[in-house]
Every structure is written in structure tokens, then in C-alpha cells.
Design a protein around this motif. Sequence first.
Motif, PDB file in Angstrom:
ATOM      1  N   VAL A  67       0.680  -1.260   0.088  1.00 28.46           N
ATOM      2  CA  VAL A  67       0.016   0.158  -0.087  1.00 28.46           C
ATOM      3  C   VAL A  67       0.849   1.164   0.057  1.00 28.46           C
ATOM      4  O   VAL A  67       2.008   1.263   0.643  1.00 28.46           O
ATOM      5  N   MET A  68       0.579   2.170  -0.652  1.00 27.27           N
ATOM      6  CA  MET A  68       0.922   3.583  -0.807  1.00 27.27           C
ATOM      7  C   MET A  68       0.439   4.483   0.101  1.00 27.27           C
ATOM      8  O   MET A  68      -0.798   4.699  -0.054  1.00 27.27           O
ATOM      9  N   LYS A  69       0.943   4.773   1.366  1.00 30.84           N
ATOM     10  CA  LYS A  69       0.252   5.563   2.457  1.00 30.84           C
ATOM     11  C   LYS A  69       0.518   7.026   1.896  1.00 30.84           C
ATOM     12  O   LYS A  69       1.606   7.493   1.789  1.00 30.84           O
ATOM     13  N   MET A  70      -0.462   7.708   1.811  1.00 26.80           N
ATOM     14  CA  MET A  70      -0.797   9.219   1.298  1.00 26.80           C
ATOM     15  C   MET A  70      -1.713  10.152   2.037  1.00 26.80           C
ATOM     16  O   MET A  70      -2.740   9.617   2.440  1.00 26.80           O
ATOM     17  N   ARG A  71      -1.634  11.386   1.773  1.00 25.49           N
ATOM     18  CA  ARG A  71      -2.448  12.231   2.238  1.00 25.49           C
ATOM     19  C   ARG A  71      -2.617  13.308   1.124  1.00 25.49           C
ATOM     20  O   ARG A  71      -1.668  13.812   0.369  1.00 25.49           O
ATOM     21  N   ASP A  72      -3.948  13.503   0.866  1.00 25.80           N
ATOM     22  CA  ASP A  72      -4.253  14.597  -0.400  1.00 25.80           C
ATOM     23  C   ASP A  72      -5.269  15.660   0.294  1.00 25.80           C
ATOM     24  O   ASP A  72      -6.230  15.276   0.727  1.00 25.80           O
ATOM     25  N   MET A  73      -4.754  16.871   0.486  1.00 27.03           N
ATOM     26  CA  MET A  73      -5.409  17.816   0.820  1.00 27.03           C
ATOM     27  C   MET A  73      -6.140  17.529   2.457  1.00 27.03           C
ATOM     28  O   MET A  73      -7.266  17.641   2.782  1.00 27.03           O
ATOM     29  N   ASP A  74      -5.083  16.927   3.170  1.00 25.14           N
ATOM     30  CA  ASP A  74      -5.289  16.890   4.592  1.00 25.14           C
ATOM     31  C   ASP A  74      -6.204  15.574   4.804  1.00 25.14           C
ATOM     32  O   ASP A  74      -6.728  15.359   5.960  1.00 25.14           O
ATOM     33  N   GLU A  75      -6.536  14.629   3.971  1.00 26.48           N
ATOM     34  CA  GLU A  75      -7.400  13.582   3.855  1.00 26.48           C
ATOM     35  C   GLU A  75      -6.520  12.541   3.405  1.00 26.48           C
ATOM     36  O   GLU A  75      -5.466  12.427   2.604  1.00 26.48           O
ATOM     37  N   ASN A  76      -6.660  11.195   4.222  1.00 22.79           N
ATOM     38  CA  ASN A  76      -6.124   9.975   3.883  1.00 22.79           C
ATOM     39  C   ASN A  76      -6.443   9.601   2.560  1.00 22.79           C
ATOM     40  O   ASN A  76      -7.306   9.704   2.012  1.00 22.79           O
ATOM     41  N   ASP A  77      -5.384   9.252   1.712  1.00 19.18           N
ATOM     42  CA  ASP A  77      -5.685   8.748   0.429  1.00 19.18           C
ATOM     43  C   ASP A  77      -4.768   7.751   0.103  1.00 19.18           C
ATOM     44  O   ASP A  77      -4.003   7.755  -0.820  1.00 19.18           O
ATOM     45  N   ASP A  78      -5.106   6.506   0.745  1.00 18.54           N
ATOM     46  CA  ASP A  78      -4.059   5.470   0.458  1.00 18.54           C
ATOM     47  C   ASP A  78      -4.367   4.533  -0.798  1.00 18.54           C
ATOM     48  O   ASP A  78      -5.446   4.787  -1.359  1.00 18.54           O
ATOM     49  N   LYS A  79      -3.591   3.799  -1.262  1.00 18.09           N
ATOM     50  CA  LYS A  79      -3.495   3.421  -2.617  1.00 18.09           C
ATOM     51  C   LYS A  79      -2.920   1.907  -2.455  1.00 18.09           C
ATOM     52  O   LYS A  79      -1.808   1.621  -2.170  1.00 18.09           O
ATOM     53  N   ILE A  80      -4.067   0.953  -2.701  1.00 21.91           N
ATOM     54  CA  ILE A  80      -3.400  -0.384  -3.119  1.00 21.91           C
ATOM     55  C   ILE A  80      -2.612  -0.631  -4.279  1.00 21.91           C
ATOM     56  O   ILE A  80      -2.970  -0.077  -5.022  1.00 21.91           O
ATOM     57  N   ILE A  81      -1.520  -1.586  -3.725  1.00 25.93           N
ATOM     58  CA  ILE A  81      -0.658  -1.603  -4.984  1.00 25.93           C
ATOM     59  C   ILE A  81      -0.611  -3.265  -5.282  1.00 25.93           C
ATOM     60  O   ILE A  81      -0.622  -4.053  -4.568  1.00 25.93           O
ATOM     61  N   LEU A  82      -1.066  -3.362  -6.434  1.00 23.49           N
ATOM     62  CA  LEU A  82      -1.345  -4.695  -6.944  1.00 23.49           C
ATOM     63  C   LEU A  82      -0.242  -4.928  -8.474  1.00 23.49           C
ATOM     64  O   LEU A  82       0.005  -4.164  -9.063  1.00 23.49           O
ATOM     65  N   THR A  83      -0.145  -6.246  -8.612  1.00 25.18           N
ATOM     66  CA  THR A  83       0.146  -6.933  -9.884  1.00 25.18           C
ATOM     67  C   THR A  83      -0.707  -7.772 -10.407  1.00 25.18           C
ATOM     68  O   THR A  83      -1.435  -8.468  -9.858  1.00 25.18           O
ATOM     69  N   SER A  84      -0.926  -7.666 -11.661  1.00 25.77           N
ATOM     70  CA  SER A  84      -1.897  -8.822 -12.315  1.00 25.77           C
ATOM     71  C   SER A  84      -0.985 -10.253 -12.455  1.00 25.77           C
ATOM     72  O   SER A  84       0.210 -10.177 -12.604  1.00 25.77           O
ATOM     73  N   LYS A  85      -1.960 -11.144 -12.724  1.00 30.45           N
ATOM     74  CA  LYS A  85      -1.139 -12.655 -12.782  1.00 30.45           C
ATOM     75  C   LYS A  85      -0.372 -12.585 -14.271  1.00 30.45           C
ATOM     76  O   LYS A  85       0.506 -13.432 -14.441  1.00 30.45           O
ATOM     77  N   ASN A  86      -0.823 -11.717 -15.235  1.00 35.34           N
ATOM     78  CA  ASN A  86      -0.200 -11.827 -16.675  1.00 35.34           C
ATOM     79  C   ASN A  86       1.227 -10.745 -16.530  1.00 35.34           C
ATOM     80  O   ASN A  86       1.770 -10.949 -17.631  1.00 35.34           O
ATOM     81  N   SER A  87       1.320 -10.161 -15.490  1.00 34.47           N
ATOM     82  CA  SER A  87       2.607  -9.287 -15.422  1.00 34.47           C
ATOM     83  C   SER A  87       3.790  -9.816 -15.139  1.00 34.47           C
ATOM     84  O   SER A  87       3.851 -10.845 -14.313  1.00 34.47           O
ATOM     85  N   VAL A  88       4.749  -9.465 -15.705  1.00 32.91           N
ATOM     86  CA  VAL A  88       6.252 -10.082 -15.487  1.00 32.91           C
ATOM     87  C   VAL A  88       6.518  -9.638 -13.712  1.00 32.91           C
ATOM     88  O   VAL A  88       7.286 -10.272 -13.069  1.00 32.91           O
ATOM     89  N   LEU A  89       5.797  -8.650 -13.323  1.00 30.37           N
ATOM     90  CA  LEU A  89       6.015  -8.187 -11.848  1.00 30.37           C
ATOM     91  C   LEU A  89       5.264  -9.037 -10.837  1.00 30.37           C
ATOM     92  O   LEU A  89       5.315  -8.881  -9.725  1.00 30.37           O
ATOM     93  N   ASN A  90       4.336  -9.904 -11.353  1.00 28.16           N
ATOM     94  CA  ASN A  90       3.681 -10.855 -10.481  1.00 28.16           C
ATOM     95  C   ASN A  90       4.634 -11.800  -9.752  1.00 28.16           C
ATOM     96  O   ASN A  90       4.263 -12.366  -8.484  1.00 28.16           O
ATOM     97  N   LYS A  91       5.877 -11.774  -9.992  1.00 20.94           N
ATOM     98  CA  LYS A  91       6.861 -12.612  -9.426  1.00 20.94           C
ATOM     99  C   LYS A  91       6.884 -12.325  -7.901  1.00 20.94           C
ATOM    100  O   LYS A  91       7.474 -12.873  -6.968  1.00 20.94           O
ATOM    101  N   TYR A  92       6.892 -10.673  -7.679  1.00 21.20           N
ATOM    102  CA  TYR A  92       6.982 -10.268  -6.528  1.00 21.20           C
ATOM    103  C   TYR A  92       5.977 -10.563  -5.540  1.00 21.20           C
ATOM    104  O   TYR A  92       4.979 -10.389  -5.816  1.00 21.20           O
ATOM    105  N   LYS A  93       6.549 -10.920  -4.283  1.00 22.92           N
ATOM    106  CA  LYS A  93       5.766 -11.331  -3.028  1.00 22.92           C
ATOM    107  C   LYS A  93       5.101 -10.150  -2.420  1.00 22.92           C
ATOM    108  O   LYS A  93       3.930 -10.012  -1.975  1.00 22.92           O
ATOM    109  N   ASN A  94       5.904  -9.214  -2.165  1.00 20.13           N
ATOM    110  CA  ASN A  94       5.643  -8.007  -1.790  1.00 20.13           C
ATOM    111  C   ASN A  94       6.267  -6.815  -1.938  1.00 20.13           C
ATOM    112  O   ASN A  94       6.972  -7.240  -2.805  1.00 20.13           O
TER     113      ASN A  94
END
Length: 196
Positions: free
Chosen positions: A111-138
Motif C-alpha cells: 500500500v502507498m500511504k498518502m495524504r491529499d489535502m489533509d485527507e488520507n488517500d491510501d492506494k493499494i498496490i497490485l500486480t496482475s497475474k499476467n504481468s512480469v511483476l507478478n513474481k514479487y511477493k510483496n
Amino acid sequence: ISNKDEKDNPINLLSGVETFNKKNSLNAVVEISKGQTHKWEVSKLTGKLHREFWMGIPRKVDSSPYPINYGMIPRTILPLKFGGDGDPVDAILLGEQVPRGSIIQGKIIGVMKMRDMDENDDKIILTSKNSVLNKYKNIQDLGKDNPKILSDLKTWFTNYKKNNFVEFIRYGSEEEAYNLVLKASKHYKRLGIKIK
């Protein structure tokens, strides 16, 4: 833009798609494809994907195009009083460009923990099963092997509004990300979506 199922019935991208899959993944709706600048979002009124406008003009980012596929997690909501921004949970889908409106099964890596205009604005980071980046566990594995991805992500999100309203806090673990989505899913089931 509306996605369609096999019976050619429109799918509500907000409420008609499950949050979690049985295969240890969750669903993300791509609102903005990698490489694009125009802003689109799933409407909280209709569940359809629509272009964002401001003062009658289509909204777009003034910076470089989105470096990732950007979207939301269906059937989630995190109200302000519970540490959210009152919207569905944001999703960052790493990897190759995915068409706008796609529903992608993604593996949570952090997860990318962020604040936008003083509100929490966290973003979940995902990889798709077809991506070469799917090899990463975390996020730690990705950071060790390919730190430029995380550095570029942080730089883009803290600069794309060009007004210093966006603050990067830190990257969090896949467990923290999963718990955030789980909490937001429970709030959606209990409260639904309230229009601001």
C-alpha cells in the motif's frame, strides 16, 4: 463506458463486481490506463465509467501521463471518520497498460500511504497475474529488486497536482494493504456509498 457480462447486461462496476476472489486476489477496475492523462472514474451514482469534468472542461493531469494503471476496488468505501476519504479504495496496478474499464484480478503486494489535502488517500498496490511483476511477493521484494519503480511512483504522485497538496507518507506491507481493503469492504456492506 460500461462493462458487459456474457448475457450482454451492463455491469455496475461499483456494486456488481466482487471485491475478493477465491484465488487469493482481489478485483480492480481500471479507470485510467497507463500512459493516459485524461481523468475518468466510476460514478458513485450509476456504477458506470465516466469522464471527469471541471467547469465544463475534461479534467486531465498537467504532469506526465499516468505511469501505472489506476483505478478502484469495487464494493469498498472508507468514510472520513474511519481514516479514508469517503470514496472507494484506490488501486495502483503495476505492469503493462490495461484498457480503461477492464476488471483485473490483482495480487496485493503493498500500500502507498498518502495524504491529499489533509485527507488520507491510501492506494493499494497490485500486480496482475499476467504481468512480469507478478513474481514479487510483496513491496519489499519489489523495492530490493527494482527500487526505481517505487521511486518513480512516489515522485509522480507527489508532483502530479503541482500544488504540494499531496504528501507521501510511506509504503506499507501487503498485510496492511489487505486489512485496509477488508475494513473498507465491511464498511461498504454496512453503509453502502453515500454521495458527497
